[in-house]
Design an enzyme around this catalytic site. Structure first.
Site, short mmCIF file in Angstrom:
data_model
loop_
_atom_site.label_atom_id
_atom_site.label_comp_id
_atom_site.label_asym_id
_atom_site.label_seq_id
_atom_site.Cartn_x
_atom_site.Cartn_y
_atom_site.Cartn_z
N ARG A 270 8.74 24.82 -1.31
CA ARG A 270 8.04 25.89 -2.72
C ARG A 270 6.87 26.38 -1.71
O ARG A 270 6.61 24.51 -0.78
CB ARG A 270 7.21 25.22 -4.02
N THR B 76 0.63 -1.42 0.13
CA THR B 76 0.11 0.05 0.08
C THR B 76 1.31 0.92 0.08
O THR B 76 0.54 2.35 -0.17
CB THR B 76 -0.58 -0.21 1.27
N LYS C 228 -2.24 27.76 -17.09
CA LYS C 228 -2.50 27.69 -16.06
C LYS C 228 -3.93 28.04 -15.72
O LYS C 228 -4.00 29.27 -15.43
CB LYS C 228 -1.34 27.89 -15.24
N HIS D 6 5.14 17.04 -17.97
CA HIS D 6 5.00 18.26 -16.80
C HIS D 6 6.38 18.66 -16.67
O HIS D 6 7.70 18.16 -16.72
CB HIS D 6 5.16 17.19 -15.76
N SER D 7 6.30 19.71 -16.31
CA SER D 7 7.12 20.68 -15.71
C SER D 7 6.90 21.11 -14.13
O SER D 7 5.26 21.85 -14.27
CB SER D 7 7.82 21.55 -16.65
N ASN D 8 8.03 22.20 -13.79
CA ASN D 8 8.21 23.22 -12.74
C ASN D 8 9.14 24.52 -13.18
O ASN D 8 9.89 23.71 -14.30
CB ASN D 8 7.97 22.18 -11.10
N LYS E 80 -0.17 26.30 -23.39
CA LYS E 80 -1.02 25.26 -22.07
C LYS E 80 -1.30 27.00 -21.42
O LYS E 80 -0.53 27.77 -21.23
CB LYS E 80 -0.24 24.94 -22.05
N ASN F 46 -5.44 22.26 -13.01
CA ASN F 46 -5.06 21.07 -11.50
C ASN F 46 -6.66 20.65 -10.61
O ASN F 46 -6.54 20.37 -9.65
CB ASN F 46 -4.44 22.02 -10.74
N ASP G 138 7.37 13.56 -16.52
CA ASP G 138 7.98 14.28 -16.43
C ASP G 138 9.35 13.42 -15.92
O ASP G 138 9.41 12.66 -14.54
CB ASP G 138 7.43 15.11 -14.94
N ASN H 194 -0.20 15.43 -14.58
CA ASN H 194 0.40 15.13 -13.98
C ASN H 194 -0.43 14.99 -12.53
O ASN H 194 0.82 14.53 -11.85
CB ASN H 194 1.57 16.61 -14.02
O1 LIG Z 1 1.09 20.69 -14.87
C1 LIG Z 1 0.83 21.97 -13.81
O2 LIG Z 1 -0.14 21.19 -13.22
C2 LIG Z 1 2.44 21.97 -12.86
O3 LIG Z 1 2.45 22.65 -14.08
C3 LIG Z 1 2.60 22.16 -12.00
C4 LIG Z 1 3.59 23.34 -11.64
O4 LIG Z 1 3.41 23.25 -10.13
C5 LIG Z 1 2.20 24.81 -11.80
O5 LIG Z 1 1.67 24.69 -11.43
C6 LIG Z 1 2.64 25.61 -11.53
O6 LIG Z 1 4.13 26.33 -12.08
O7 LIG Z 1 2.34 27.26 -10.84
MG LIG Z 2 -0.40 19.83 -15.25
#
Ligand SMILES: O=C([O-])C(=O)C[C@H](O)[C@@H](O)C(=O)[O-]
Ligand SMILES: [Mg+2]
Length: 447
Positions: free
Chosen positions: A423, A101, A208, A340-342, A206, A238, A314, A290
């Site tokens: 963060r 689990t 957000k 995915h990215s940050n 894209k 999200n 990612d 993601n």
């Molecule tokens: O695709 C996503 O959920 C992201 O890119 C996560 C990131 O943390 C994004 O939400 C951000 O940078 O605020």
């Molecule tokens: Mg995302």
């Protein structure tokens, strides 16, 4: 026998960010990363960049004794031993023994650390063999140019906070002039897209979401499509929207939205993979995530339910070899791979480009936050985008980034001097709107 690793350094660093808004709040003035530098007995260096935060710094440091002294050719064994050590550590901290689990939870906690061990070793191995990292992944390099997308964000007004956000730092073009400035409506989002396209050549966008009322965000998507009729466009709230709301908002947008990322999440008796599957069936739109398909057990369920058309694998969360395994699976099972990215520096950009260069078949433009950081690279050469793509040359061995020690030291100083760590977007938002609290089902500014 290939050389041995003589030192593994773990260096927490920070860079400047804009006040980017999302469901969880607002990005703070600094983003953080952990950089790993391995030097071998021939004096070559291999590098990696992984997410920031002290937990990851400490876990990477715990790997040092298992890395130093080992041959570059033993990288798979080194990663295996680090994985076993970290799994014991994480399971121990959770009071368990690595039971089934807990598997997924452990996977998520250790893979970004393993990426920090695996990547510099692949970088070094590539340098010794004279091939790019892509040639060592999956079935080898399959493309020379990797397409990236413009990651558009609503941006808060830093002037309304007392936080040290960078501003007026780049007057070289429209993108430099607007990227630190407030962007709070559809017109501003279109201007961002225009300026980003002008500098980087992007063809994919894209947005957000999860920031304003959903209908307002869909208006921004429609405005983007009107301005860029040929572009591939997606939105990612999200999982802030309910299933019914998401279906209502997106139904009929087949020609506008190429795919939708995490439109909805777990709801009552239904898991996020179940609601995503229903969204996909009811709208006919492709889905990316993601959030709900981020390890192999989730992948199995996502595939059974047909929830996810585009798993965003990612490399920081799957390792470089792991994310290419996902790409191979996608290619074989009628899904398409994405990333995915940050916020990140140039090393992460190179890691994603190398992984994507080994991802077979048709793939999606990779996510990147780099346009918000453009100019803050840690290598000796600035990354180059042409027509929205990064080139992965077959004659540049390893990752293709040579670390600049002075820049690395400066980024570390920024981290230390500003007391950076993990963060926390809620903290950023509370400086904007006093008393603000995160709510996974309410857009950040729709209160
Ligand atoms: O695709 C996503 O959920 C992201 O890119 C996560 C990131 O943390 C994004 O939400 C951000 O940078 O605020
Ligand atoms: Mg995302």
């Amino acid at each position: 026998m290939l050389p041995t690793i003589t030192t593994m350094e773990v260096i927490p660093v920070a860079g400047y960010d804009s006040m980017l808004l999302n469901l969880a709040g607002a990005h703070e003035p600094f983003f953080t990363r952990n950089i790993v530098v391995m030097t071998d007995s021939d004096g070559l260096t291999g590098v990696a960049e992984v997410p920031g935060g002290e937990v990851i710094t400490k876990r990477l440091e715990a790997c040092i004794p298992l890395v130093e002294g080992r041959s570059v050719s033993e990288y798979k064994d080194v990663v295996q031993r680090c994985r076993a050590m970290l799994e014991r550590q994480v399971a121990g901290a959770a009071g368990g023994t690595g039971a089934e689990t807990a598997h997924a939870q452990i996977f998520k906690k250790v893979t970004n650390v393993l990426t920090g061990v695996e990547t510099p070793m692949l970088d070094l191995l590539g340098k010794h063999l004279g091939v790019p990292v892509a040639a060592l992944l999956g079935d080898g390099q399959v493309r020379d140019r990797v397409r990236f997308l413009a990651y558009l964000f609503y941006v808060g007004d830093y002037r309304r906070t007392d936080m040290p956000y960078l501003h007026d730092d780049d007057d070289s073009d429209a993108w430099g002039r607007i990227r630190r400035e407030p962007a709070l409506d559809a017109d501003a989002i279109v201007r961002q897209a225009e300026a980003a396209q002008e500098r980087f050549g992007f063809h994919d966008f894209k947005l957000k979401g999860g920031v304003f009322e959903p209908a307002k965000e869909i208006e921004a998507v429609k405005a983007l499509k009107e301005r860029f009729p040929e572009a591939r466009i997606t939105i990612d709230p999200n999982a802030a929207w309910s299933l019914d709301e998401a279906v209502e908002l997106c139904r009929g947008l087949e020609g506008t939205l190429t795919y939708v990322e995490d439109p909805c999440g777990a709801e009552g008796r239904f898991s996020s993979r179940e609601t995503m599957a229903e969204f996909h069936r009811r709208t006919g739109l492709a889905t990316a995530t993601n959030m709900c398909d981020t390890d192999w057990r989730e992948m199995k369920n996502a595939i059974r339910l047909d929830s996810v058309t585009i798993p965003l694998a990612d490399p920081h969360f799957w390792t470089m070899t792991g994310c290419v395994r996902v790409a191979q699976l996608c290619h074989d099972l009628d899904m398409t791979w994405g990333v995915h990215s940050n916020n990140h520096f140039d090393i992460s950009l190179a890691m994603v480009a190398q992984a994507a260069a080994a991802a077979p078949g048709r793939i999606n433009a990779c996510d990147t936050h780099y346009m918000w950081q453009d100019g803050q690279f840690l290598g000796t050469k600035a990354p180059e985008f042409e027509d929205g793509c990064v080139t992965v040359p077959r004659d540049v061995p390893g990752l293709g980034v040579e670390i600049d020690r002075a820049k690395l030291e400066a980024a570390h100083r920024l981290y230390v001097d500003n007391n950076c760590g993990t963060r926390d977007d809620a903290r950023g938002m509370q400086c904007y709107i006093p008393g603000w609290q995160y709510d996974p089902h309410r857009p950040a500014m729709a209160r």
